[in-house]
Design a protein around this motif. Structure first.
Motif, PDB file in Angstrom:
ATOM      1  N   ALA A   1       0.829  -1.211   0.000  1.00 59.54           N
ATOM      2  CA  ALA A   1       0.000   0.000   0.000  1.00 59.54           C
ATOM      3  C   ALA A   1       0.858   1.253   0.000  1.00 59.54           C
ATOM      4  O   ALA A   1       0.482   2.275  -0.582  1.00 59.54           O
ATOM      5  CB  ALA A   1      -0.925   0.003   1.222  1.00 59.54           C
TER       6      ALA A   1
ATOM      7  N   LEU B   1      -7.809  -1.940   4.650  1.00 61.24           N
ATOM      8  CA  LEU B   1      -6.697  -2.002   3.716  1.00 61.24           C
ATOM      9  C   LEU B   1      -6.319  -3.459   3.476  1.00 61.24           C
ATOM     10  O   LEU B   1      -6.059  -4.203   4.412  1.00 61.24           O
ATOM     11  CB  LEU B   1      -5.496  -1.237   4.283  1.00 61.24           C
ATOM     12  CG  LEU B   1      -4.268  -1.197   3.385  1.00 61.24           C
ATOM     13  CD1 LEU B   1      -4.562  -0.404   2.122  1.00 61.24           C
ATOM     14  CD2 LEU B   1      -3.104  -0.586   4.131  1.00 61.24           C
TER      15      LEU B   1
ATOM     16  N   TYR C   1      -1.452   4.095   7.574  1.00 58.76           N
ATOM     17  CA  TYR C   1      -1.710   2.822   6.917  1.00 58.76           C
ATOM     18  C   TYR C   1      -1.846   1.688   7.929  1.00 58.76           C
ATOM     19  O   TYR C   1      -2.684   0.810   7.781  1.00 58.76           O
ATOM     20  CB  TYR C   1      -0.617   2.494   5.899  1.00 58.76           C
ATOM     21  CG  TYR C   1      -0.823   3.171   4.572  1.00 58.76           C
ATOM     22  CD1 TYR C   1      -1.923   2.859   3.788  1.00 58.76           C
ATOM     23  CD2 TYR C   1       0.077   4.102   4.108  1.00 58.76           C
ATOM     24  CE1 TYR C   1      -2.126   3.480   2.565  1.00 58.76           C
ATOM     25  CE2 TYR C   1      -0.119   4.727   2.887  1.00 58.76           C
ATOM     26  CZ  TYR C   1      -1.220   4.409   2.120  1.00 58.76           C
ATOM     27  OH  TYR C   1      -1.413   5.019   0.919  1.00 58.76           O
TER      28      TYR C   1
END
Length: 190
Positions: A17, A67, A137
Motif C-alpha cells: 500500500a 486495507l 496505513y
C-alpha cells in the motif's frame, strides 16, 4: 479462464500500500510463477514455445473497507502456440489441465519465498519513510467496524492454499464464451 486471487499477510499488505512500484514488482513475481507453471505443463505435452498472458485487477480494500492489497488475475486456462510463419503472429490456444491442489500449494509457497526474499533485499537498502503515513496505513489495517473485528478463518478448499498469511485461490473457472460471467468478473475487479 481461471481467476487466481493472491492475498498477503498484513505486514506485506502495508508495504504494498505504501509503494505502488513494489506492488508491481510483487505482481510480477506472482505472474512469473504462474506462467512458469503453465509453460512447464505445456512442455510436458511437447510444446516448448508457449505464450502466456493475464489481466490483473489490483484491489486495495476488503469488502469491510479495510486495507487489503491483493490481486485478482484472469489467466487463460492454457497457453498460446505459434501457428504458421513466425512473422504472421497467429496463435492457437492449447487448453491445459486445471492446477491440482498440490500445484496451487507449490505456487503459493514459491511466491511467498520469493516475496520474502525480495523484501529482505529491499530492507538492506531501506531509506527512512514518512512515519505519519506509515502510522495511518497501519491504523487502516485495524478493524474499525464491529462486524469486521475478527478475520474469518481461511477455508481450505479445492485449489486453495494459505501459508502464513500468503493466500492463493484458483478454483474459479469459466469458459471464454461465457461473456456474461467474464463481464461480471471484470466489473467486480474494477
Amino acid at each position: 479462464f481461471r481467476q487466481w486471487v493472491m492475498s498477503f499477510p498484513k505486514a506485506v499488505r502495508l508495504r504494498l500500500a505504501l509503494d505502488d512500484k513494489l506492488a508491481s514488482r510483487v505482481l510480477g513475481v506472482f505472474l512469473r510463477t504462474v506462467f512458469a507453471w503453465q509453460r512447464r505443463k505445456a512442455r510436458r505435452v511437447g510444446h516448448r514455445q508457449a505464450g502466456v498472458g493475464a489481466v490483473t485487477f489490483i484491489q486495495r480494500f476488503s469488502t469491510a473497507l479495510r486495507l487489503n492489497v491483493h490481486f485478482h488475475c484472469l489467466v487463460p486456462d492454457g497457453v498460446f502456440l505459434a501457428t504458421g510463419a513466425a512473422s504472421d503472429g497467429r496463435r492457437q490456444f492449447l487448453g491445459l489441465p486445471a492446477p491440482t491442489d498440490d500445484e496451487v500449494e507449490s505456487i503459493n509457497r514459491t511466491v511467498a519465498r520469493r516475496v520474502l526474499t525480495l523484501f529482505r533485499r529491499l530492507d538492506e537498502d531501506a531509506q527512512p519513510h514518512d512515519e505519519t503515513l506509515a502510522i495511518t496505513y497501519a491504523e487502516a489495517l485495524q478493524p474499525s467496524m464491529p462486524w469486521a473485528a475478527v478475520e474469518p478463518p481461511m477455508r481450505k478448499g479445492r485449489r486453495c492454499s494459505n501459508l502464513q498469511g500468503f493466500s492463493l485461490h484458483a478454483n474459479v473457472r469459466f469458459r471464454g464464451r461465457d461473456r456474461d460471467r467474464l463481464e461480471r468478473l471484470c466489473r467486480y475487479g474494477l
